[in-house]
Design an enzyme around this catalytic site. Structure first.
Site, short mmCIF file in Angstrom:
data_model
loop_
_atom_site.label_atom_id
_atom_site.label_comp_id
_atom_site.label_asym_id
_atom_site.label_seq_id
_atom_site.Cartn_x
_atom_site.Cartn_y
_atom_site.Cartn_z
N CYS A 2 -0.41 10.00 -0.80
CA CYS A 2 -0.15 11.42 -0.95
C CYS A 2 0.30 11.70 -2.38
CB CYS A 2 0.91 11.97 0.00
SG CYS A 2 0.52 11.76 1.73
N ARG A 27 -4.47 9.25 -4.67
CA ARG A 27 -3.36 8.86 -3.80
C ARG A 27 -3.53 9.37 -2.37
NH1 ARG A 27 1.33 7.41 -6.92
NH2 ARG A 27 2.45 7.61 -4.97
N TRP A 76 -2.79 12.03 2.52
CA TRP A 76 -3.38 10.90 3.26
C TRP A 76 -2.70 10.92 4.62
CZ3 TRP A 76 -1.58 6.33 5.52
CH2 TRP A 76 -2.55 5.38 5.83
N ASN A 102 5.86 13.15 0.81
CA ASN A 102 5.16 11.86 0.79
C ASN A 102 6.10 10.87 1.47
OD1 ASN A 102 3.81 9.54 0.10
ND2 ASN A 102 4.18 9.69 -2.10
N GLY A 103 5.61 10.13 2.47
CA GLY A 103 6.47 9.19 3.20
C GLY A 103 6.37 9.44 4.68
N GLU A 486 -11.51 -11.90 -1.52
CA GLU A 486 -11.48 -10.71 -2.38
C GLU A 486 -12.88 -10.07 -2.43
OE1 GLU A 486 -9.79 -8.56 -3.54
OE2 GLU A 486 -10.88 -7.73 -5.24
N LYS A 490 -13.57 -6.21 -1.26
CA LYS A 490 -14.14 -5.19 -2.14
C LYS A 490 -15.39 -4.60 -1.49
CE LYS A 490 -11.88 -4.56 -4.61
NZ LYS A 490 -10.63 -5.02 -5.15
N GLU A 493 -14.46 -2.38 1.51
CA GLU A 493 -13.67 -1.23 1.08
C GLU A 493 -14.54 -0.06 0.62
OE1 GLU A 493 -11.08 -2.57 -2.05
OE2 GLU A 493 -9.51 -1.15 -1.54
N HIS A 509 -17.38 -24.37 12.83
CA HIS A 509 -16.44 -24.34 13.96
C HIS A 509 -16.51 -23.02 14.73
CE1 HIS A 509 -14.73 -28.17 12.81
NE2 HIS A 509 -14.55 -27.72 11.56
N LYS A 607 -4.99 5.07 -2.95
CA LYS A 607 -4.33 4.18 -3.91
C LYS A 607 -2.83 4.22 -3.62
CE LYS A 607 -5.27 1.92 -7.86
NZ LYS A 607 -6.14 0.74 -7.76
C1 AGP Z 1 -7.62 -3.28 -3.54
O1 AGP Z 1 -8.96 -3.05 -3.85
C2 AGP Z 1 -7.09 -2.46 -2.46
N1 AGP Z 1 -7.28 -1.07 -2.65
C3 AGP Z 1 -5.73 -2.82 -1.88
O2 AGP Z 1 -5.93 -3.93 -1.07
C4 AGP Z 1 -4.56 -3.10 -2.86
O3 AGP Z 1 -4.82 -4.26 -3.60
C5 AGP Z 1 -3.26 -3.23 -2.06
O4 AGP Z 1 -3.02 -2.05 -1.34
C6 AGP Z 1 -2.06 -3.58 -2.90
O5 AGP Z 1 -1.79 -2.60 -3.85
P1 AGP Z 1 -0.79 -2.87 -5.04
O6 AGP Z 1 -1.41 -3.92 -5.91
O7 AGP Z 1 -0.63 -1.57 -5.72
O8 AGP Z 1 0.49 -3.37 -4.42
#
Ligand code: AGP
Length: 612
Positions: A2, A27, A76, A102-103, A486, A490, A493, A509, A607
């Site tokens: 947010c 955000r 969000w 926010n929260g 990773e 990605k 995501e 397995h 984010k």
């Molecule tokens: C990464 O592509 C993601 N959007 C997410 O997993 C991110 O890395 C995670 O939320 C941690 O964020 P930070 O590094 O700001 O703590």
């Protein structure tokens, strides 16, 4: 999560707030809203809010929306779906108070029941609306008093901003667990949850601390504790280049993710700059606040992060074990606190975070410190909550990262861990020759990253094929496994395809049952001690008709395996993971582009995850 922005001053608030919200949209982007007030006590509060993006709100803003005081929000969703009613600002029954938040208010459901029993009709499903009613019903004489009285009744986290038609000369803001930064201008004041919304207006800022409130008027700000005793706070200059928050002017990049991937060589140079000591084959990390004796006393390293930061933490743990021979592992910070962890005095805890705000990581840090552990941070955002909470650390110097999918910050996390492993290793048994070998390789990495990025066109073609699959595997072993994790992260995501990471050795397995011509596998096969075994697994996948994309080194002999091959430059083995990761970013990016998705704002995500 947010975005909050507020303005009070001599200009019309709405255009400024909309511009600020656009900069905060990463955000949270499921709805947006504004509330503005005119300058006199007779002026009524005007609110406009809407599900969708800030541009949708902008297109729909009423013609008469004047006022030089205002607050805005981009959401969000936590409580209730993304619709117009649940969008912020929320107002009280009389329509005098507007709140953006926010929260999460943990006791919202109890408070909602109490308000309903008192005859209040709640319009939305949100936790935030209770705050508007509590403030509206308070009989305290000042707005600060009303906000403090309301906050005394809530449990939870908040960054919030409040305007009230009876107090048109001020905005009251409060913080507990969600960031708020006050921006000081010329006869105007701003507030935002992120520097991104302030830097075009001012670089003179004050960070509000948890448990503090502040009053903003056009001429200044005053900070208080929740009991309304003064908690004086100075504004300081931040050293930021406002253009770092923009897409580069030449139209070279159509998204922040693309720009940020391309920035990786330059960002990598920044994190290494001034930290390599070629003479002694070591790293200089003054910010750790640990002398050689304390460093030698470390018996274990535990790395904590979330999402991709956790996966890079796994890469970091391998680096530390290999170079420093200290047992090291990484754990999801979101789980750590809830298993009542044993905190050991001779363990070095490392919190890793781009934003420095991720609440799960922040709470893990607080748990460690509460139990007397030493925790350092690998953090990108200077002055963020985690950076301020830790005993020492390494700033990542990636520059602002706007795209939800993290790229350049993750690369610099890996390099931060390389520096840490080098320093830990050199006070123990890593030889000066090995130290120098690694420094040589680290120095070459930015150029090698550039070489991987140059393969973008070829990778785009591979990505378009992968994008057609509903489901994919990403596999790797030991150092290659976090790379696979990773890569899968990605891919899912931003392409919304089901991408699952496995240790290559674990396929037989169970998951091998899913391999078919419709399920491609992206395999990480570096030239290392496991190459032969990895190639063996490729045969097993190919024998079951599974299409293969292999990320490898030019000197690896893949034999007769039918696959699409992606070669990356070789570094030293310990550092290979980062060069193997970069093609996976480009695969995810081009798959998402091909599928027509919003690259920078993938569905359901945001984010900076500031809720648990
Ligand atoms: C990464 O592509 C993601 N959007 C997410 O997993 C991110 O890395 C995670 O939320 C941690 O964020 P930070 O590094 O700001 O703590």
């Amino acid at each position: 999560m947010c975005g909050i922005v507020g303005y009070i001053g001599t200009q019309q608030a709405a255009p400024l707030l909309l511009e600020g919200l656009t900069r905060l949209e990463h955000r949270g982007y499921d709805s947006a809203g504004l509330a503005v007030l005119g300058a006199t006590s007779s002026s009524s509060l005007k609110v406009a809010k809407k599900a969708g993006r800030v541009r949708d709100l902008q297109g729909d803003l009423p013609k008469r929306f004047a006022g030089k005081v205002g607050i805005g929000h981009t959401r969000w969703a936590t409580h209730g779906p993304a619709n117009d009613v649940n969008a912020h600002p929320h107002v009280d029954a009389k329509g005098d108070v507007a709140v953006v938040h926010n929260g999460i208010i943990d006791n919202a459901s109890t408070l909602r029941q109490q308000l309903t029993a008192d005859g209040v009709t709640l319009a939305s499903d949100t936790d935030t609306e209770v705050l508007a009613h509590l403030i509206g019903r308070s009989s305290a004489e000042t707005l600060e008093g009303r906000v403090a009285e309301a906050l005394a009744q809530v449990d939870g986290t908040y960054g919030l901003a409040v305007v009230h038609a009876d107090f048109p000369d001020r905005i009251v803001v409060a913080r507990n667990g969600s960031p708020l930064i006050i921006g000081v201008g010329e006869k105007e004041m701003l507030v935002a949850s992120d520097l991104a919304a302030l830097v075009r207006h001012t670089t003179t800022v004050a960070h509000l601390e948890d448990g503090e409130l502040a009053t903003l008027t056009a001429s200044g700000f005053t900070t208080y504790r929740t009991d309304l005793t003064r908690a004086p706070r100075e504004a300081t200059e931040v050293d930021v280049d406002p253009s770092a928050y923009e897409l580069s002017g030449e139209g070279e990049h159509e998204s922040f993710m693309h720009q940020e991937m391309r920035e990786q060589p330059a960002a990598a140079e920044r994190v290494l700059r001034g930290r390599l000591d070629e003479r002694f084959g070591t790293a200089h990390l003054g910010g750790l606040n640990m002398d050689a004796r304390e460093t030698r006393a470390i018996r274990r390293v535990k790395i904590l992060g979330c999402g991709s930061a956790y996966y890079v933490g796994q890469m970091g743990a391998s680096l530390i074990e290999e170079l420093a021979r200290i047992p090291a592992d990484a754990e999801a910070a979101s789980e750590f606190r809830y298993r009542d962890p044993v905190i050991e005095a001779d363990t070095l805890y490392v919190a890793v975070s781009q934003s420095g705000e991720t609440i799960d990581t922040l709470l893990a840090v607080q748990e460690i410190r509460r139990k007397g552990g030493r925790v350092i941070g690998l953090v990108n955002v200077v002055g963020s909550a985690i950076a301020r909470e830790v005993d020492g650390g390494i700033y990542l110097h990636s520059g602002p990262e706007v795209a939800v999918a993290s790229t350049k910050a993750l690369t610099n996390m890996f390099l931060g861990f390389s520096l840490l492993a080098l320093q830990l290793g050199r006070v123990r048994d890593l030889s000066i020759a090995d130290g120098k070998r690694l420094i040589g390789a680290l120095t070459t990495l930015p150029e090698q990253m550039g070489e991987v990025l140059e393969q973008e066109d070829a990778l785009a073609e591979v990505a378009r094929t992968l994008a057609e699959a509903e489901s994919l595997f990403f596999v790797g072993r030991v150092r290659g496994f976090p790379v696979a994790r990773e890569g899968a992260q990605k891919f899912k995501e931003i392409s919304y395809r089901h991408a699952e990471a496995y240790q290559t050795s674990e396929l037989k397995h169970g998951p091998l049952a899913l391999i078919s011509p419709d399920v491609p596998t992206v395999a990480i096969v570096p030239a290392d001690e496991l190459t032969d075994r990895n190639v063996g697994a490729l045969h097993e996948i190919a024998a079951r008709g599974g299409p293969l994309v292999v990320v490898t080194h030019a000197d690896v002999d893949l034999g007769e395996v039918v696959c699409t091959r992606i070669d990356v430059p070789r570094s030293e083995r310990e550092l290979d993971p980062i060069l193997l990761t970069i093609p996976l970013q480009l695969l995810a990016y081009h798959a998402a582009l091909h599928l027509g998705h919003d690259i920078d704002k993938p569905r359901n995500l945001a984010k900076s995850v500031t809720v648990e």
